[in-house]
Design a protein around this motif. Structure first.
Motif, mmCIF file in Angstrom:
data_model
loop_
_atom_site.group_PDB
_atom_site.id
_atom_site.type_symbol
_atom_site.label_atom_id
_atom_site.label_comp_id
_atom_site.label_asym_id
_atom_site.label_seq_id
_atom_site.Cartn_x
_atom_site.Cartn_y
_atom_site.Cartn_z
ATOM 1 N N ILE A 23 -13.919 6.782 -7.923
ATOM 2 C CA ILE A 23 -14.821 5.322 -7.623
ATOM 3 C C ILE A 23 -16.576 5.389 -7.141
ATOM 4 C CG2 ILE A 23 -15.010 4.605 -4.910
ATOM 5 C CD1 ILE A 23 -12.178 4.176 -5.399
ATOM 6 N N LEU A 45 -19.177 2.483 -8.937
ATOM 7 C CA LEU A 45 -19.728 1.686 -7.982
ATOM 8 C C LEU A 45 -21.528 2.469 -9.211
ATOM 9 C CD1 LEU A 45 -18.742 2.898 -4.018
ATOM 10 C CD2 LEU A 45 -18.344 0.811 -5.750
ATOM 11 N N PHE A 82 -11.695 12.541 13.460
ATOM 12 C CA PHE A 82 -11.896 11.404 14.088
ATOM 13 C C PHE A 82 -13.292 11.099 13.276
ATOM 14 C CE2 PHE A 82 -11.941 9.292 18.246
ATOM 15 C CZ PHE A 82 -10.919 7.364 17.676
ATOM 16 N N THR A 126 -13.884 10.204 9.716
ATOM 17 C CA THR A 126 -13.667 8.256 9.669
ATOM 18 C C THR A 126 -14.004 7.054 10.710
ATOM 19 O OG1 THR A 126 -11.616 9.500 9.843
ATOM 20 C CG2 THR A 126 -11.075 7.203 9.931
ATOM 21 N N VAL A 127 -14.942 7.652 11.986
ATOM 22 C CA VAL A 127 -15.491 6.441 12.136
ATOM 23 C C VAL A 127 -17.116 6.304 10.667
ATOM 24 C CG1 VAL A 127 -18.119 6.503 14.103
ATOM 25 C CG2 VAL A 127 -15.050 7.313 14.385
ATOM 26 N N ILE A 129 -17.096 7.486 8.073
ATOM 27 C CA ILE A 129 -16.746 6.451 6.400
ATOM 28 C C ILE A 129 -17.236 4.629 7.446
ATOM 29 C CG2 ILE A 129 -15.277 5.101 4.689
ATOM 30 C CD1 ILE A 129 -14.308 8.596 5.109
ATOM 31 N N PHE A 130 -16.357 4.194 8.318
ATOM 32 C CA PHE A 130 -16.114 2.882 8.339
ATOM 33 C C PHE A 130 -17.709 2.357 9.043
ATOM 34 C CE2 PHE A 130 -16.722 0.626 13.063
ATOM 35 C CZ PHE A 130 -16.212 -0.743 12.203
ATOM 36 N N GLY A 187 -19.266 1.260 5.643
ATOM 37 C CA GLY A 187 -18.790 0.362 5.349
ATOM 38 C C GLY A 187 -19.580 -0.751 5.874
ATOM 39 N N MET A 218 -22.026 -3.448 4.038
ATOM 40 C CA MET A 218 -21.519 -5.213 4.383
ATOM 41 C C MET A 218 -22.521 -5.877 5.365
ATOM 42 S SD MET A 218 -17.925 -5.020 5.904
ATOM 43 C CE MET A 218 -17.701 -3.985 6.814
ATOM 44 N N PHE A 227 -6.905 10.689 3.246
ATOM 45 C CA PHE A 227 -8.340 10.459 2.399
ATOM 46 C C PHE A 227 -8.050 9.857 0.885
ATOM 47 C CE2 PHE A 227 -12.417 11.172 0.127
ATOM 48 C CZ PHE A 227 -13.224 10.390 1.669
ATOM 49 N N ARG A 249 -11.601 -6.115 5.396
ATOM 50 C CA ARG A 249 -12.896 -6.163 6.609
ATOM 51 C C ARG A 249 -12.536 -6.115 7.515
ATOM 52 N NH1 ARG A 249 -15.781 -11.723 6.543
ATOM 53 N NH2 ARG A 249 -15.031 -11.776 4.059
ATOM 54 N N SER A 305 -11.052 -1.808 7.773
ATOM 55 C CA SER A 305 -12.030 -0.541 8.005
ATOM 56 C C SER A 305 -12.067 -0.793 8.997
ATOM 57 C CB SER A 305 -13.259 -1.374 7.041
ATOM 58 O OG SER A 305 -13.445 -2.013 7.770
ATOM 59 N N ALA A 306 -11.708 -1.338 10.035
ATOM 60 C CA ALA A 306 -11.765 -1.140 11.437
ATOM 61 C C ALA A 306 -10.754 -0.733 12.356
ATOM 62 C CB ALA A 306 -12.646 -2.246 12.581
ATOM 63 N N GLY A 362 -7.937 1.559 11.054
ATOM 64 C CA GLY A 362 -8.204 2.093 10.199
ATOM 65 C C GLY A 362 -8.664 3.272 11.733
ATOM 66 N N VAL A 363 -9.672 2.969 12.047
ATOM 67 C CA VAL A 363 -10.814 4.084 13.743
ATOM 68 C C VAL A 363 -9.632 4.220 14.808
ATOM 69 C CG1 VAL A 363 -12.632 4.431 14.698
ATOM 70 C CG2 VAL A 363 -13.016 3.514 12.201
ATOM 71 N N TYR A 369 -6.692 5.514 15.161
ATOM 72 C CA TYR A 369 -6.555 6.414 14.576
ATOM 73 C C TYR A 369 -7.076 7.453 16.267
ATOM 74 C CZ TYR A 369 -8.088 11.926 13.469
ATOM 75 O OH TYR A 369 -8.397 13.051 13.263
ATOM 76 N N GLU A 372 -3.646 10.041 9.702
ATOM 77 C CA GLU A 372 -3.799 10.068 8.022
ATOM 78 C C GLU A 372 -3.679 8.691 8.102
ATOM 79 O OE1 GLU A 372 -4.911 12.771 6.361
ATOM 80 O OE2 GLU A 372 -4.358 13.933 6.689
ATOM 81 N N GLY A 376 -4.567 6.061 9.636
ATOM 82 C CA GLY A 376 -6.229 5.348 9.981
ATOM 83 C C GLY A 376 -6.660 5.717 8.943
ATOM 84 N N VAL A 377 -7.051 7.067 8.694
ATOM 85 C CA VAL A 377 -8.021 7.374 7.493
ATOM 86 C C VAL A 377 -7.243 6.788 6.654
ATOM 87 C CG1 VAL A 377 -8.841 9.363 6.571
ATOM 88 C CG2 VAL A 377 -7.985 9.880 8.635
ATOM 89 N N THR A 415 -8.866 3.108 7.123
ATOM 90 C CA THR A 415 -10.141 3.224 7.094
ATOM 91 C C THR A 415 -10.972 2.896 5.844
ATOM 92 O OG1 THR A 415 -10.271 3.779 9.686
ATOM 93 C CG2 THR A 415 -12.386 4.193 7.952
ATOM 94 N N VAL A 416 -9.782 4.659 4.742
ATOM 95 C CA VAL A 416 -11.105 4.593 3.367
ATOM 96 C C VAL A 416 -10.523 3.792 2.520
ATOM 97 C CG1 VAL A 416 -10.900 6.462 1.438
ATOM 98 C CG2 VAL A 416 -10.984 7.363 4.204
ATOM 99 N N VAL A 446 -13.038 0.922 3.070
ATOM 100 C CA VAL A 446 -14.280 1.036 2.947
ATOM 101 C C VAL A 446 -14.631 1.092 1.333
ATOM 102 C CG1 VAL A 446 -16.220 2.440 3.450
ATOM 103 C CG2 VAL A 446 -14.259 1.980 5.316
ATOM 104 N N MET A 447 -13.924 1.407 0.846
ATOM 105 C CA MET A 447 -14.328 1.801 -0.588
ATOM 106 C C MET A 447 -14.089 0.494 -1.880
ATOM 107 S SD MET A 447 -14.535 4.523 -1.329
ATOM 108 C CE MET A 447 -14.387 5.923 -0.141
#
Lengths: 188, 147
Positions: free
Chosen positions: A68, A72, A158, A161-162, A164-165, A168, A172, B37, B69, B72-73, B75-76, B79, B117, B119-120, B123-124, B127-128
């Motif tokens: 990735i 990028l 957790f 994950t937040v 990474i969110f 993003g 954005m 992930f 869009r 990404s939310a 997924g959180v 979790y 996982e 959820g992870v 989100t991953v 976001v990517m």
């Protein structure tokens, strides 16, 4: 007499290749070649992690570092010049001083490092050993890395994950949501 | 004739395999290296490969921008929601054993790990793809000579 562990030669070879690629990245002025070599660097470190039995880390490094982030970086490179500006000679000396000081501190600390594969080192004793013993009874998952990641350290994951969110969300908000409108503005 | 014919044919064959491998990495994460992930990154790389070969417009039709869009939310939320469910079932936050308290072989742990996982992964992956979409929509199209 102890038999010679031939696999350590593989580790040395991979480390030498990492060093060579690292020096090449620093010396190159062509950004396209530098980005490609960064992908090579990630792939080499992934191979090295496999040789060190850290397969989960190697997997992530290969997917994120070599996959990735190379794409990028290429996308970011398209927005800028293809060649890097030459750095002034004065800055070389300041950077050299910082690198030498850090390197000397690291070499000084080598004496305190546990030997490679030492079963009594802090990383292998205490908590790490505890996880290996308790995972079969408490979580019953064969992959201990997954058990630690998702179950014992579920709160940490957790948080990741937040993070990474949030990353993003930041991209954005800063660069626009990547809709049709943004494309027209960027395309000119 | 299209100059990227070989790339198109090969990537058409590869993309479904990449996605399936991504889901395998996720659902087999308890038994083998990998997890949410890595799976998210692998599936996102399939979408990015599709966008590189077939163009941004085709990729936006396959995986719309609103989808990633929201993802990404979401997924959180998956979790955090798993933790919330174990909370409502009477346990601590993210104590997966509450999901199946009768089980003698920790089925709750398996289910809980799979859910977080997931959820992870969501989100991953999102976001990517979001980061790639925002970068790619700003970059000018690659001229033919630079391929």
């Amino acid at each position: 007499m102890e038999s010679f562990d031939w696999t350590q030669l593989l580790d040395y070879a991979l480390m030498a290749m990492l060093l060579a690629v690292g020096v090449a990245i620093v010396r190159l002025r062509n950004l396209f070649a530098a980005v490609m070599l960064m992908g090579v660097y990630s792939l080499l470190s992934a191979a090295w992690f496999v040789s060190l039995d850290a397969v989960d880390v190697a997997f992530t490094e290969a997917a994120v570092g070599a996959g990735i982030s190379t794409v990028l970086m290429l996308g970011a490179m398209l927005l800028t010049a293809r060649e890097a500006e030459p750095v002034k000679a004065g800055r070389h000396w300041a950077a050299l001083a910082v690198v030498l000081a850090t390197g000397a501190a690291l070499f000084f600390a080598i004496g305190d490092m546990p030997a490679y594969g030492d079963p009594n080192s802090p990383a292998n004793a205490y908590v790490g050993f505890d996880y290996l013993i308790r995972t079969p009874q408490e979580v019953a998952v064969p992959n201990v890395v997954t058990a630690v990641l998702a179950s014992y350290r579920g709160f940490d994951t957790f948080g990741e994950t937040v993070v990474i969110f949030a990353a993003g969300l930041g991209v954005m908000l800063l660069l626009g949501f990547g809709g049709k409108k943004a494309k027209k503005e960027g395309g000119e | 004739m299209n100059p990227h014919l070989v790339l198109r044919v090969v990537s058409k064959l590869l993309i479904p395999i990449i996605v399936i491998f991504g889901f395998y990495v996720h659902f087999h994460g308890d038994y083998s290296p990998g997890g949410g992930f890595q799976a998210g990154v692998i599936i996102a790389s399939a979408v990015i490969l599709y966008a590189l070969i077939f163009g941004m417009d085709a990729a936006r039709e396959a995986v719309p921008a609103w989808f990633v869009r929201a993802g990404s939310a979401i997924g959180v939320l998956i979790y955090g929601g798993t933790g919330f469910v174990t909370w409502l079932l009477g346990g601590n936050f993210l104590s997966y054993d509450m999901l199946d308290p009768e089980s003698t072989h920790h089925a709750g742990q398996h289910l809980g790990i799979l859910l977080v996982e997931l959820g992870v992964l969501t989100t991953v992956f999102s976001v990517m793809v979001v980061i790639f979409y925002t970068f790619a929509s700003r970059a000018p199209d690659i001229p033919e000579g630079e391929w």
